[in-house]
Design a protein around this motif. Structure first.
Motif, PDB file in Angstrom:
ATOM      1  N   SER A   1       0.832  -1.208   0.000  1.00 34.87           N
ATOM      2  CA  SER A   1       0.000   0.000   0.000  1.00 34.87           C
ATOM      3  C   SER A   1       0.869   1.262   0.000  1.00 34.87           C
ATOM      4  CB  SER A   1      -0.919   0.009   1.223  1.00 34.87           C
ATOM      5  OG  SER A   1      -0.174   0.203   2.405  1.00 34.87           O
ATOM      6  N   PRO A   2       0.316   2.412  -0.370  1.00 29.73           N
ATOM      7  CA  PRO A   2       1.108   3.649  -0.474  1.00 29.73           C
ATOM      8  C   PRO A   2       1.846   4.018   0.807  1.00 29.73           C
ATOM      9  CG  PRO A   2      -1.022   3.949  -1.517  1.00 29.73           C
ATOM     10  CD  PRO A   2      -1.072   2.614  -0.852  1.00 29.73           C
ATOM     11  N   GLU A   3       1.218   3.829   1.973  1.00 32.83           N
ATOM     12  CA  GLU A   3       1.849   4.193   3.248  1.00 32.83           C
ATOM     13  C   GLU A   3       2.536   2.998   3.916  1.00 32.83           C
ATOM     14  OE1 GLU A   3       2.103   7.330   4.358  1.00 32.83           O
ATOM     15  OE2 GLU A   3       1.151   7.863   2.442  1.00 32.83           O
ATOM     16  N   SER A   4       2.627   1.877   3.183  1.00 33.64           N
ATOM     17  CA  SER A   4       3.320   0.667   3.669  1.00 33.64           C
ATOM     18  C   SER A   4       2.679   0.065   4.909  1.00 33.64           C
ATOM     19  CB  SER A   4       4.801   0.973   3.958  1.00 33.64           C
ATOM     20  OG  SER A   4       5.456   1.481   2.821  1.00 33.64           O
ATOM     21  N   THR A   5       1.369   0.190   5.037  1.00 34.84           N
ATOM     22  CA  THR A   5       0.678  -0.370   6.199  1.00 34.84           C
ATOM     23  C   THR A   5       0.127  -1.766   5.941  1.00 34.84           C
ATOM     24  OG1 THR A   5      -1.394   0.686   5.535  1.00 34.84           O
ATOM     25  CG2 THR A   5       0.039   1.904   7.057  1.00 34.84           C
ATOM     26  N   SER A   6       0.004  -2.147   4.676  1.00 39.06           N
ATOM     27  CA  SER A   6      -0.514  -3.477   4.364  1.00 39.06           C
ATOM     28  C   SER A   6      -0.040  -3.898   2.983  1.00 39.06           C
ATOM     29  CB  SER A   6      -2.048  -3.502   4.431  1.00 39.06           C
ATOM     30  OG  SER A   6      -2.607  -2.692   3.409  1.00 39.06           O
ATOM     31  N   ALA A   7      -0.290  -5.159   2.655  1.00 41.14           N
ATOM     32  CA  ALA A   7       0.058  -5.691   1.339  1.00 41.14           C
ATOM     33  C   ALA A   7      -1.054  -6.614   0.870  1.00 41.14           C
ATOM     34  CB  ALA A   7       1.390  -6.436   1.384  1.00 41.14           C
TER      35      ALA A   7
ATOM     36  N   SER B   1      -6.077   3.713  -2.508  1.00 43.90           N
ATOM     37  CA  SER B   1      -5.523   4.545  -1.448  1.00 43.90           C
ATOM     38  C   SER B   1      -4.929   3.585  -0.433  1.00 43.90           C
ATOM     39  CB  SER B   1      -6.603   5.419  -0.804  1.00 43.90           C
ATOM     40  OG  SER B   1      -7.530   4.615  -0.080  1.00 43.90           O
ATOM     41  N   ASP B   2      -4.440   4.099   0.676  1.00 41.67           N
ATOM     42  CA  ASP B   2      -3.802   3.209   1.639  1.00 41.67           C
ATOM     43  C   ASP B   2      -4.777   2.226   2.266  1.00 41.67           C
ATOM     44  OD1 ASP B   2      -1.072   2.836   2.751  1.00 41.67           O
ATOM     45  OD2 ASP B   2      -2.175   2.976   4.649  1.00 41.67           O
ATOM     46  N   THR B   3      -6.064   2.540   2.228  1.00 39.24           N
ATOM     47  CA  THR B   3      -7.053   1.660   2.865  1.00 39.24           C
ATOM     48  C   THR B   3      -8.056   1.069   1.892  1.00 39.24           C
ATOM     49  OG1 THR B   3      -8.477   3.560   3.356  1.00 39.24           O
ATOM     50  CG2 THR B   3      -6.888   2.905   5.049  1.00 39.24           C
TER      51      THR B   3
ATOM     52  N   ILE C   1      -3.314  -4.758 -14.564  1.00 39.25           N
ATOM     53  CA  ILE C   1      -3.686  -3.388 -14.203  1.00 39.25           C
ATOM     54  C   ILE C   1      -2.642  -2.772 -13.271  1.00 39.25           C
ATOM     55  CG2 ILE C   1      -5.420  -1.934 -13.108  1.00 39.25           C
ATOM     56  CD1 ILE C   1      -7.517  -3.976 -13.830  1.00 39.25           C
ATOM     57  N   GLN C   2      -2.193  -1.560 -13.596  1.00 37.39           N
ATOM     58  CA  GLN C   2      -1.335  -0.759 -12.729  1.00 37.39           C
ATOM     59  C   GLN C   2      -2.002   0.600 -12.526  1.00 37.39           C
ATOM     60  OE1 GLN C   2       2.942  -0.719 -13.411  1.00 37.39           O
ATOM     61  NE2 GLN C   2       2.785  -2.422 -14.851  1.00 37.39           N
ATOM     62  N   ILE C   3      -1.591   1.297 -11.443  1.00 40.34           N
ATOM     63  CA  ILE C   3      -2.263   2.542 -11.079  1.00 40.34           C
ATOM     64  C   ILE C   3      -1.270   3.659 -10.806  1.00 40.34           C
ATOM     65  CG2 ILE C   3      -2.341   1.887  -8.638  1.00 40.34           C
ATOM     66  CD1 ILE C   3      -5.046   3.399  -8.459  1.00 40.34           C
ATOM     67  N   VAL C   4      -1.651   4.868 -11.205  1.00 34.14           N
ATOM     68  CA  VAL C   4      -0.980   6.101 -10.786  1.00 34.14           C
ATOM     69  C   VAL C   4      -1.992   6.880  -9.954  1.00 34.14           C
ATOM     70  CG1 VAL C   4       0.038   8.283 -11.509  1.00 34.14           C
ATOM     71  CG2 VAL C   4       0.503   6.205 -12.815  1.00 34.14           C
ATOM     72  N   ARG C   5      -1.678   7.104  -8.697  1.00 36.66           N
ATOM     73  CA  ARG C   5      -2.569   7.865  -7.814  1.00 36.66           C
ATOM     74  C   ARG C   5      -2.250   9.350  -7.959  1.00 36.66           C
ATOM     75  NH1 ARG C   5      -1.711   2.921  -5.501  1.00 36.66           N
ATOM     76  NH2 ARG C   5       0.439   3.525  -5.091  1.00 36.66           N
ATOM     77  N   VAL C   6      -3.166  10.096  -8.543  1.00 34.44           N
ATOM     78  CA  VAL C   6      -2.960  11.521  -8.805  1.00 34.44           C
ATOM     79  C   VAL C   6      -3.274  12.347  -7.565  1.00 34.44           C
ATOM     80  CG1 VAL C   6      -3.641  13.474 -10.239  1.00 34.44           C
ATOM     81  CG2 VAL C   6      -3.480  11.171 -11.238  1.00 34.44           C
TER      82      VAL C   6
ATOM     83  N   ASP D   1      -6.181  12.260  -3.739  1.00 35.42           N
ATOM     84  CA  ASP D   1      -7.048  11.418  -2.919  1.00 35.42           C
ATOM     85  C   ASP D   1      -8.327  11.025  -3.643  1.00 35.42           C
ATOM     86  OD1 ASP D   1      -5.238  11.563  -0.877  1.00 35.42           O
ATOM     87  OD2 ASP D   1      -6.281  13.165   0.197  1.00 35.42           O
ATOM     88  N   THR D   2      -8.686  11.783  -4.673  1.00 34.30           N
ATOM     89  CA  THR D   2      -9.955  11.517  -5.362  1.00 34.30           C
ATOM     90  C   THR D   2      -9.793  11.236  -6.851  1.00 34.30           C
ATOM     91  OG1 THR D   2     -10.264  13.901  -5.713  1.00 34.30           O
ATOM     92  CG2 THR D   2     -11.235  12.935  -3.718  1.00 34.30           C
TER      93      THR D   2
END
Length: 746
Positions: free
Chosen positions: A52-58, A121-123, A162-167, A169-170
């Motif tokens: 995840s983006p904040e490294s809290t889960s995988a 997102s991270d969650t 599928i890959q993602i670019v997070r621009v 929060d929305t």
């Protein structure tokens, strides 16, 4: 970096091997806990972890097959990465299923019928079920895996990778691959599939270019894999805030003949994303795919506002595995110098998107990386590369774009297949071993390795399996006195006072290796569980020991590797009193099948009592004329057969059929377009006509590999049954009439 074996090293290895053999004796194995073919096929098949983006889960997906229900179940899991008191450090990468799980990290199912996912997102996790994209909020209590969550939208045709670019929060951009027709429209795929033109092509196929078949598929000239992007936005509807598609599906390769991922084995590693661009690899469209390996690296804006731009340059061969630096200013990829040779050394390339400067990194490093990953801050490059029968992770420190030191080995054991950088500077890796399927591990900045999952131990299939003594590497003197490598796998319940039949497994490629990784096809542990002392050898031509070692097979197929294999077998017989020299058998596939046919014609001393050839080469010259990738035999034999005919004939097993006398099982797949079924039929015909005990097992629906679970079970029954039969004491062998077995219908 091939080197002569010092005289003292052979003695040291012999003494070491004997001592280890004595130390590894165990009590008799419980038959109920042996690794059977059914357990192997039913075992979990985990994919690779995504952080995840904040490294809290995988996230990591698994699949498993049930012979009772004849059903493959798929589950996407979430793994908490926050610190836990139950997390115990390991001194090295422990990938054995016999070790209890060293983690109390929560591993919970997120969704059924999905095997891969990504983070919005991270969650929030997103995943495909069929052609529909769903998402779940992982922070809203324990997810119900039976509930797919909220529906983002449906794709009009099958998509993948599928890959993602997070621009923000929305908002985000997805990039994915899909197989489309010449018009490049994802929305038109279904109509094309049902069109009269396509129905006609299914009846009659017409070609004007070579490579009409590839691997197991007839190539459709009007259809290709291409990359698309689509925007996502998060909006509030009623009492819910959900994600939606917010644009059309934009073809990043519109109007071109470029293809990505590159078939037949391309995947998500064939392209990479930055906050502005997509970079990918495609075959050079100006060159024939059948006798060229050259691939180029292309870049295009995420929104497809500009046509693709080629950034690789000059004369070179394969290029791939692109990755962007975190700031998006640098693009790295791997590249081979030779066009036409698929096993050339892969060298790191660096390209600046600002200055258009292109340079080579670590050009003298005698290793062939397979994957590149930047740390989150861009200061370190992590390199995945095979080395000494392990898939290792190296770190390479960067300073202002220049190397400040040599690559440092940070993960030395196991079969690492993916690297995910963490926000704190550490890593999450996915790795397997000879005794365990994929599991997830954390690697701290200081090099501390912690195990986070144990899918094998926690499964019904492998939970109680006794794998026996740990597999052991050894070194011996091969052809021309050169150092060669191999593994010895002792059976469960090994007793050094007893004699064991020896099963020699020969890998394909030929540029490949027996590494410390899990396999669901040629798994040495299954052979050991049947009571064999298993020997896997990495002769000349193998990878992971330097490029000279790999290229030692070129123009020498039945020379150095043949002597290396025989020398390896004799070495084991000499140093292991428990190895029965009167009960040695061998099996191999692809090039390994070639070597089986070559051994068949050169087994004058009857070292091998029985052989198994799976999809092997019978006639080297004929394989050129019937195979799909013509560049392969051209590179291996030094040219085309009408110019260097003697080189093909010199190493053809067909030339030595007058010596064939060893009992042999022949296996072939009807959809193997790499080595067509005529190779297997030819070998079987010779064996039958010469009166040699033999059997043909033919799978009409399989390609170069046997993948269907029921067919795989049949494959194991036939192979293991044949080897066990002919490795018994001579008085116990009942010679059957040559037989023919077909794939069962169901």
């Amino acid at each position: 970096m091939t080197r002569a074996l010092p005289n003292w090293l052979g003695l040291v290895q012999s003494l070491s091997l004997l001592c280890l053999g004595l130390a590894s004796a165990t009590s008799a194995a419980d038959p109920a806990n042996l690794l059977t073919a059914e357990r192997l096929i039913s075992a979990p098949r985990p994919g690779t972890a995504v952080v995840s983006p904040e490294s809290t889960s995988a996230l990591i997906g698994t699949s498993s097959y049930s012979f009772q229900d004849h059903f493959t179940s798929k589950v996407l899991y979430s793994i908490a990465l926050s610190p836990s008191q139950g997390l115990q450090p390991a001194s090295s990468l422990d990938t054995s299923t016999s070790a209890a799980s060293s983690t109390s990290q929560p591993v919970v199912p997120v969704a059924y019928n999905a095997t891969s996912g990504f983070y919005l997102s991270d969650t929030e996790a997103a995943f495909l079920i069929g052609d529909t994209l769903y998402a779940k909020n992982l922070s809203a209590g324990t997810p119900d895996p039976k509930d797919p969550g909220f529906r983002i939208g449906a794709f009009p045709a099958p998509v993948d990778n599928i890959q993602i670019v997070r621009v923000s929060d929305t908002s985000a951009v997805l990039v994915f691959s899909a197989s489309v027709y010449d018009d490049g429209k994802l929305e038109n795929v279904l109509a094309h599939d049902q069109s009269e033109i396509e129905q006609e092509w299914n009846r009659v196929k017409v070609y004007e270019d070579a490579m009409v078949r590839h691997w197991d598929t007839w190539v459709n000239p009007r259809k290709r894999y291409q990359l698309f992007s689509v925007e996502l936005s998060k909006k509030k509807e009623g009492f819910e805030t959900t994600w939606h598609f917010n644009s059309g599906f934009r073809n990043l390769m519109q109007g071109t003949k470029l293809e990505c991922p590159v078939p037949p084995f391309g995947g998500s590693d064939d392209f990479a994303l930055s906050d502005r661009f997509v970079a990918w690899t495609s075959k050079d469209p100006r060159l024939s795919k059948a006798w060229h390996t050259k691939q180029n690296i292309y870049v295009a804006p995420l929104d497809a506002s500009e046509p693709p731009r080629k950034v690789s340059s000059g004369e070179h061969g394969w290029a791939g595995a692109p990755t962007f630096s975190p700031d998006g200013e640098s693009l790295l990829w791997l590249q081979m110098r030779k066009d036409g040779f698929e096993s050339d050394r892969r060298i790191i390339q660096s390209y600046s998107l600002n200055t258009n400067r292109h340079k080579e990194i670590l050009g003298a490093w005698d290793s062939s990386p397979s994957k590149l990953v930047f740390s989150r801050d861009g200061s370190t490059l992590y390199i995945l590369s095979e080395d000494d029968e392990q898939d290792k992770v190296f770190s390479y420190h960067l300073s202002k774009g220049l190397a400040s030191d040599e690559p440092k080995e940070i993960v030395s054991q196991g079969g690492t297949s993916s690297i995910e950088p963490l926000k704190n500077g550490g890593l999450i890796i996915t790795s397997s071993s000879l005794t365990s399927p994929n599991d997830v591990y954390s690697v701290s900045k200081s090099g501390e390795i912690r195990r986070l999952t144990n899918f094998g131990r926690e499964s019904d299939a492998l939970g109680k399996v006794d794998f026996g003594p740990q597999p052991e590497q050894f070194v011996y003197a091969g052809s021309e006195g050169q150092e060669r490598h191999g593994w010895i796998i002792r059976p469960p319940g090994f007793d050094e006072s007893k004699k064991y039949p020896v099963a020699v497994l020969i890998h394909g490629g030929p540029e490949g290796a027996w590494t410390n990784s899990w396999s669901t096809r040629w798994n040495p542990m299954v052979f050991a569980a049947q009571g064999f002392l298993v020997v896997t050898l990495d002769p000349a031509g193998s990878t992971g020991f330097g490029q000279e070692y790999t290229e030692a097979i070129l123009g020498n197929w039945g020379g150095r590797p043949y002597y290396d294999i025989r020398a390896g077998v004799h070495y084991v017989l000499d140093v292991m009193p428990s190895a029965d020299s009167e009960r040695v058998v061998a099996a191999g596939a692809s090039y390994g099948g070639y070597m089986i046919n070559w051994l068949q014609g050169h087994n004058d001393d009857e070292l091998f009592k029985a052989l198994v050839c799976h999809d092997g080469v019978f006639d080297t010259k004929n394989t050129f004329y019937s195979t799909d990738e013509l560049y392969f035999p051209e590179a291996e034999f030094g040219g085309v057969p009408w110019e260097v005919s003697s080189e093909y004939e010199k190493w053809s097993p067909q030339q030595h059929t007058s010596n064939w006398k060893t009992p042999q099982l022949v296996i072939h797949g009807g959809k193997d377009y790499r080595l067509t079924e005529s190779e297997g039929l030819s070998a079987f015909n010779v064996l039958q006509r010469r009166g040699v005990p033999s059997k043909l097992v033919y799978f009409p629906d399989e390609n170069h590999w046997v993948l269907n679970p029921r067919n795989s079970l049949k494959w194991h029954e036939e192979v293991l049954g044949w080897l066990k039969k002919w490795s018994k004491a001579e008085d116990d062998v009942a010679v059957d009439q040559p037989a023919l077995a077909f794939q069962s219908k169901y």
